[in-house]
Scaffold this motif. Structure first.
Motif, short mmCIF file in Angstrom:
data_model
loop_
_atom_site.label_atom_id
_atom_site.label_comp_id
_atom_site.label_asym_id
_atom_site.label_seq_id
_atom_site.Cartn_x
_atom_site.Cartn_y
_atom_site.Cartn_z
N PRO A 165 0.83 -1.22 0.00
CA PRO A 165 0.00 0.00 0.00
C PRO A 165 0.86 1.26 0.00
CG PRO A 165 -0.79 -1.59 1.62
CD PRO A 165 0.52 -2.11 1.14
N SER A 166 0.43 2.26 -0.73
CA SER A 166 1.18 3.51 -0.82
C SER A 166 0.26 4.63 -1.30
CB SER A 166 2.36 3.36 -1.79
OG SER A 166 3.03 4.59 -1.97
N THR A 167 0.58 5.85 -0.87
CA THR A 167 -0.15 7.03 -1.36
C THR A 167 0.70 7.81 -2.36
OG1 THR A 167 0.65 8.31 0.53
CG2 THR A 167 -1.51 7.24 0.75
N ASP A 168 1.88 7.30 -2.65
CA ASP A 168 2.78 7.96 -3.60
C ASP A 168 2.25 7.77 -5.01
OD1 ASP A 168 4.82 8.89 -5.18
OD2 ASP A 168 6.40 7.72 -4.22
N TYR A 173 1.69 0.73 -6.55
CA TYR A 173 0.38 0.57 -5.92
C TYR A 173 -0.59 1.61 -6.47
CZ TYR A 173 -3.14 0.08 -2.21
OH TYR A 173 -4.32 -0.12 -1.52
N PHE A 174 -0.16 2.86 -6.53
CA PHE A 174 -1.04 3.94 -7.01
C PHE A 174 -1.40 3.73 -8.47
CE2 PHE A 174 -2.72 7.98 -5.64
CZ PHE A 174 -3.00 8.65 -6.82
N THR A 186 -0.93 3.43 -15.11
CA THR A 186 -0.03 4.49 -15.57
C THR A 186 1.17 3.86 -16.27
OG1 THR A 186 -0.69 5.66 -13.56
CG2 THR A 186 1.13 6.59 -14.85
N SER A 187 1.31 4.12 -17.55
CA SER A 187 2.31 3.42 -18.36
C SER A 187 3.74 3.73 -17.93
CB SER A 187 2.13 3.75 -19.84
OG SER A 187 2.25 5.14 -20.07
N GLU A 188 4.01 5.00 -17.55
CA GLU A 188 5.38 5.34 -17.16
C GLU A 188 5.81 4.64 -15.88
OE1 GLU A 188 2.89 9.16 -16.49
OE2 GLU A 188 2.98 7.48 -17.89
N VAL A 189 4.84 4.24 -15.05
CA VAL A 189 5.16 3.46 -13.84
C VAL A 189 5.29 1.99 -14.17
CG1 VAL A 189 4.38 2.80 -11.54
CG2 VAL A 189 4.01 5.14 -12.35
N LEU A 190 4.34 1.45 -14.93
CA LEU A 190 4.38 0.03 -15.29
C LEU A 190 5.62 -0.28 -16.11
CD1 LEU A 190 0.64 -0.74 -16.20
CD2 LEU A 190 1.83 -1.12 -14.03
N GLY A 211 7.65 0.02 -4.64
CA GLY A 211 6.50 -0.48 -3.89
C GLY A 211 6.32 -1.98 -3.94
N PHE A 212 7.27 -2.72 -4.49
CA PHE A 212 7.16 -4.18 -4.55
C PHE A 212 7.67 -4.82 -3.25
CE2 PHE A 212 7.29 -3.40 -9.22
CZ PHE A 212 6.12 -4.07 -9.55
N ASP A 213 7.14 -6.01 -2.99
CA ASP A 213 7.56 -6.79 -1.83
C ASP A 213 7.59 -8.26 -2.23
OD1 ASP A 213 8.38 -7.39 0.71
OD2 ASP A 213 6.58 -6.61 1.72
#
Length: 506
Positions: A165-168, A173-174, A186-190, A211-213
Motif C-alpha cells: 500500500p502507498s499514497t505515492d 500501488y497507485f 499508468t504506463s510510465e510506472v508500469l 512499492g514491490f515486496d
C-alpha cells in the motif's frame, strides 16, 4: 524470436546482472524476508502458484478464468502463462497486476489460426492487452504444427511479487489500485518494471522503493468451459500450491515482460529454470520465460531442480480414480483430463530432431536434493513417433460397473483390467468408447480412447512410478424429455479426480 504481444525494450538493466553462482539466491533488499521452506497443495484452494489443468477452444468451446486476490491489503504481480497440451510449449504469457481484493477475468476462444485470448477486465496488464483479441503464438511449436496445437493446454499462474500500500502517485500501488472501478495503469510506472532485475541487489532495492515486496500468495482461481452451441458448461477450481513456513513469503521473482535475451536469461538460465530446453539453449531463453514453475521460490531452495522436485512432490500421486457415464438413454459421454503440469522440468521435446532420434527426448540431469526425485526418466517414458508426443508409462487401468458386488446369471460382471493406455502428451484426454473422436471436449492434440464394457461405472489408474497428475472427469448428458417437464436440455458434470498420494518422495 517473435512474440505476438507488444514487445517493450529495455534501455539498460539497473545494476547489471549477477553471475550464475550468485543467481542461485535472490536478494531481497528492502523487502520482507522470504522464509517459506516448503510447497504444499492447498486444501483451502488459496496459494502462491495456481494451475488450471486444462483449457480448450476446440469444438466451439470457450474457456474462461477468474483469478481472485483474497489479500485485501496487498496487490499482486502475476505471471500468467498458457502452455500447449502436446509438450508444454509456451504459447502465450503476460503480466497481470491485481489490486487488493481484486478479481481478474479472461477467456480463450478459437479461430482458424488457433486460440485467441481476450480480457475486458479493468486490471492492469503488461503489455496492455485489455480489450484486444490476442492470437496465441506458434513460434515454439514444431514447424509443421497446425492451429489445433494452440487450442488445448493448461495455464500456470505465479505470484511473482506483492504490491505494498502507498499514497505515492509514482508508486506501483497507485498505478494499479482501482479508483472508481478502474485501475489507472499508468504506463510510465508500469514500464519501470522492464528495468527490474531480481538477481541484482541494486535493482531489487529500486523495486522495493517502487512499492514491490516478496510474494505472500493468497490467490485463488476458478475456470469454466462453455459451449454455447451445445448449451453445455463444465467448471472447477485451479490446483493451488502454497509456499509455507515462517511468514509464508517466497523469493521476489518479478522478471521483465519482454523478449530481450539478456545476461539474466542467457547467462543464468541454468540457475533460473529446470527446463532442459532453456538450460541447453535449445530454446533461446528470454526475459518473459521467467519465472516458471521451477524458478527457485523458497528461502531454502537454491536450485531449479530442487524447486521442481518439491513442486512435483506436492501434486504427485500413485494413481487417480473417477466415474464415467455412457448411458445411451441420456446420450451420456465421458472424457477424463489427465494433466501433468511439471513434466517439462524433467523432459522436453527437441523439435530440431526427429521423433525417431534418440536425442528427441531431452532430460534434465541436474542434481536434486530429494532422494530419487526424478519423476520422468528414460525408463518410464518413450516417444510416440507417429505424432512426436512424449508418453509416460502407466501400470494398469481397472474399470468397474455400478453393481460390482451384484451377480447376473451367477457371474460377477466386473471388474475388467486393461493395460498399456499410457499418458501421451503433457495434457492427455482419455475418452471412453469414442473411437470416432466426437467426445465431450472434442480433444485432438493428445487424446487416447479406451473401450470399456459397461455403460456406467468408475475406474482407477495406477502408474509404474508416481506422477504429478491433476484433472477431472467431464461427463456430458442430454435429457430429451421435453420442455413440459422442465428438464429438457444438455448438461455438463465435472468431478475432480480422487488420488492416492505417494508414501514417500519419488
Amino acid at each position: 524470436m517473435k512474440k505476438n504481444v507488444l514487445a517493450l525494450s529495455i534501455a539498460a538493466m539497473i545494476g547489471g546482472f549477477a553471475g550464475a553462482a550468485s543467481a542461485q539466491v535472490f536478494p531481497n533488499t528492502g523487502m520482507t524476508q522470504p522464509t517459506a521452506a516448503t510447497l504444499e497443495q492447498s486444501e483451502g484452494g488459496a496459494g502462491h502458484i495456481l494451475v488450471v489443468p486444462y483449457f480448450t477452444s476446440q469444438n466451439d468451446n470457450m474457456s474462461v478464468f477468474h483469478v481472485v486476490n483474497t489479500d485485501t491489503v496487498n496487490g499482486k504481480a502475476l505471471k500468467v502463462r498458457f502452455r500447449g497440451a502436446a509438450n508444454s510449449d509456451d504459447i502465450l504469457d503476460f503480466t497481470v497486476f491485481l489490486s487488493p481484493g481484486d478479481v481478474w477475468t479472461g477467456s480463450v476462444q478459437g479461430n482458424d489460426n488457433g486460440s485467441t485470448f481476450l480480457t475486458n477486465d479493468k486490471s492492469c496488464t503488461l503489455p496492455d492487452i485489455r480489450g484486444q483479441q490476442v492470437q496465441f503464438v506458434t513460434d515454439r511449436l514444431p514447424s509443421d504444427a497446425t492451429a489445433a496445437q494452440t487450442k488445448e493446454g493448461y495455464v500456470e499462474i505465479l505470484n511473482m511479487a506483492d504490491i505494498k500500500p502507498s499514497t505515492d502517485e509514482k508508486s506501483i500501488y497507485f498505478a494499479t489500485k482501482h479508483k472508481n472501478g478502474v485501475a489507472p495503469c499508468t504506463s510510465e510506472v508500469l514500464d519501470q518494471t522492464l528495468n527490474i532485475n531480481p538477481l541484482s541487489t541494486t535493482s531489487v532495492a529500486a523495486a522495493s522503493a517502487l512499492g514491490f515486496d516478496t510474494p505472500s500468495g493468497k490467490l485463488t482461481a476458478d475456470w469454466y468451459i462453455l459451449n454455447v452451441n451445445q448449451t453445455t458448461t463444465f467448471s472447477g477450481a485451479a490446483t493451488a500450491i502454497a509456499a509455507t513456513g515462517g511468514n509464508g513469503r517466497g523469493n521476489f521473482v518479478l522478471f521483465p515482460q519482454d523478449e530481450t535475451n539478456s545476461a539474466a536469461t542467457s547467462g543464468n538460465a541454468a540457475s533460473l529454470t529446470a527446463d532442459p530446453l532453456l538450460k541447453g539453449n535449445i530454446v533461446k531463453p528470454v526475459n518473459f520465460d521467467f519465472p516458471d514453475l521451477s524458478t527457485p521460490y523458497l528461502a531454502t531452495t537454491l536450485t531449479p531442480e530442487a524447486q521442481a522436485s518439491r513442486l512435483t512432490q506436492a501434486v504427485a500421486n500413485n494413481g487417480v480414480s473417477n466415474q464415467f457415464a455412457l448411458d445411451t438413454l441420456i446420450a451420456a459421454k465421458t472424457d477424463w483430463v489427465l494433466s501433468m503440469p511439471t513434466r517439462r522440468y524433467s523432459v522436453g521435446a527437441d523439435y530440431t530432431k526427429k521423433p525417431t532420434d534418440a536425442a528427441y527426448r531431452v532430460f534434465n540431469t541436474g542434481v536434486v536434493d530429494l532422494a530419487s526425485a526424478r519423476y520422468f526418466t528414460p525408463e518410464n517414458t518413450y516417444v510416440n513417433t507417429a505424432n512426436g508426443l512424449i508418453c509416460a508409462n502407466t501400470n494398469a487401468y481397472t474399470f468397474w460397473d455400478r453393481e460390482e458386488t451384484s451377480k447376473r446369471n451367477g457371474a460377477v460382471i466386473s471388474p475388467s483390467t486393461l493395460k498399456g493406455l499410457d499418458f501421451c502428451g503433457e495434457v492427455n484426454v482419455l475418452s471412453f468408447n469414442d473411437a470416432a473422436g466426437t467426445s465431450v471436449l472434442g480433444a485432438s492434440v493428445a487424446r487416447t480412447n479406451v473401450q470399456v464394457g459397461y455403460e456406467n461405472g468408475w475406474g482407477a489408474i495406477s502408474y509404474t512410478k508416481a506422477l504429478p497428475v491433476v484433472g477431472s472427469s467431464f461427463i456430458k448428458l442430454m435429457n430429451s424429455g421435453g420442455a413440459a417437464n422442465g428438464f429438457s436440455g444438455t448438461y455438463g458434470i465435472t468431478w475432480p479426480h480422487r488420488f492416492a498420494k505417494p508414501v514417500a518422495a519419488q
